[in-house]
Enzyme design. Structure first.
Site, PDB file in Angstrom:
ATOM      1  N   GLY A 247     -40.123  57.196 -29.693  1.00 12.18           N
ATOM      2  CA  GLY A 247     -39.741  56.402 -30.848  1.00 12.18           C
ATOM      3  C   GLY A 247     -40.530  56.706 -32.102  1.00 12.18           C
ATOM      4  N   CYS A 248     -41.488  57.647 -32.039  1.00 12.14           N
ATOM      5  CA  CYS A 248     -42.293  57.944 -33.212  1.00 12.14           C
ATOM      6  C   CYS A 248     -41.632  59.050 -34.003  1.00 12.14           C
ATOM      7  CB  CYS A 248     -43.695  58.360 -32.791  1.00 12.14           C
ATOM      8  SG  CYS A 248     -44.748  58.739 -34.170  1.00 12.14           S
ATOM      9  N   GLY A 249     -41.443  58.837 -35.302  1.00 10.05           N
ATOM     10  CA  GLY A 249     -40.768  59.835 -36.106  1.00 10.05           C
ATOM     11  C   GLY A 249     -41.630  60.450 -37.185  1.00 10.05           C
TER      12      GLY A 249
END
Length: 277
Positions: free
Chosen positions: A108-110
């Site tokens: 979920g880390c962008g």
């Protein structure tokens, strides 16, 4: 290759009863994206459609400008995870060395690894005008997505990104434990198949944050529709990049936040256009 879905034993507790059984859950694997022998990023991802992921991530990160910059790609499996190895042509490889950064990205880390506030909030690429759609077509597109989410039907735990086009319907769906990864996989697939992103709608099952808008802009897709709400920064970014952003899309309707001129609503079009610039 590593299976994207595994079945694990579990105890189900319901209405005072405990029952043994199994549950299908998504796999989560460390995936290293390697350009010319140097690791650019390590992301936790679902081990499916990995070549699409390698191409799409490289495109949305700006490591490559087009697939012609990639001379070859291979996917290798190790005990620790998977490496997607891309070999770039000489010109692009030189540019990559000049701007290389290493990312360690949890699910979920962008924006992990971004080295400044300016890079984190950089303006998105301007999108082409593209075509217009009716409200009914957007409803048709969003309704087509849930039945096509194969991995989510099994696990109820993954995000999807998809592309819908009039006449063709839902032409591609990519799923992943990470919403950014799902979109990168979709970008890679569309690039590999030569699909014109300006002729259809990008669909997301997740919330819309700034990096999802940035990736959609890099794809060149003027219309983005999501089932969840956007962040305020995502709305500002979509406005600046020219993207028509619709969200909170359900069976009974959706909300439009930016550039409504690409959507034909019907009789009250003029007044609605004035309400949302």
């Amino acid at each position: 290759m590593i299976a994207p879905v595994v079945r694990v034993p579990r105890l189900a507790v319901k209405a005072g009863e405990v029952r043994p059984g199994e549950r299908a859950i998504p796999e989560e694997t460390a995936v290293a994206i390697v350009h010319n022998g140097s690791t650019y990023a390590v992301m936790m991802a679902t081990p499916a459609d990995l070549e699409d992921f390698g191409y799409g991530f490289s495109l949305t990160e700006g490591v490559v400008g087009s697939l012609s910059d990639v001379e070859s790609i291979e996917t290798l499996e190790f005990d620790e995870g998977v490496e997607i190895r891309l070999w770039l042509n000489e010109e692009r490889a030189g540019q990559m060395v000049a701007r290389r950064r290493q990312i360690a990205g949890p699910t979920g880390c962008g924006l992990c690894g971004v080295e400044s506030l300016e890079l984190a909030t950089k303006p998105a690429k301007l999108v082409p005008e593209g075509r217009s759609f009716t409200a009914a077509q957007i409803g048709e597109a969003i309704a087509a997505l849930p039945p096509a989410q194969r991995l989510n039907h099994e696990t109820r735990a993954v995000h999807a990104a998809a592309f819908w086009q009039p006449g063709d319907g839902l032409v591609a769906v990519r799923e992943d434990v990470g919403r950014h990864n799902a979109l990168d996989k979709l970008v890679g697939h569309l690039a590999r198949t030569g699909r014109d992103a300006a002729a259809g709608i990008v669909l997301l099952t997740s919330r819309v944050s700034i990096e999802m808008v940035q990736k959609t802009a890099m794809l060149g897709a003027p219309v983005l529709v999501a089932v969840s709400a956007p962040t305020a920064l995502a709305v500002r970014t979509a406005e600046a990049s020219g993207i028509t952003l619709a969200a909170i899309a359900r069976d009974d309707g959706f909300e439009v936040f930016t550039h409504p001129h690409r959507i034909a609503f019907g009789g009250a079009q003029t007044e609605l256009m004035a309400h949302v610039g």
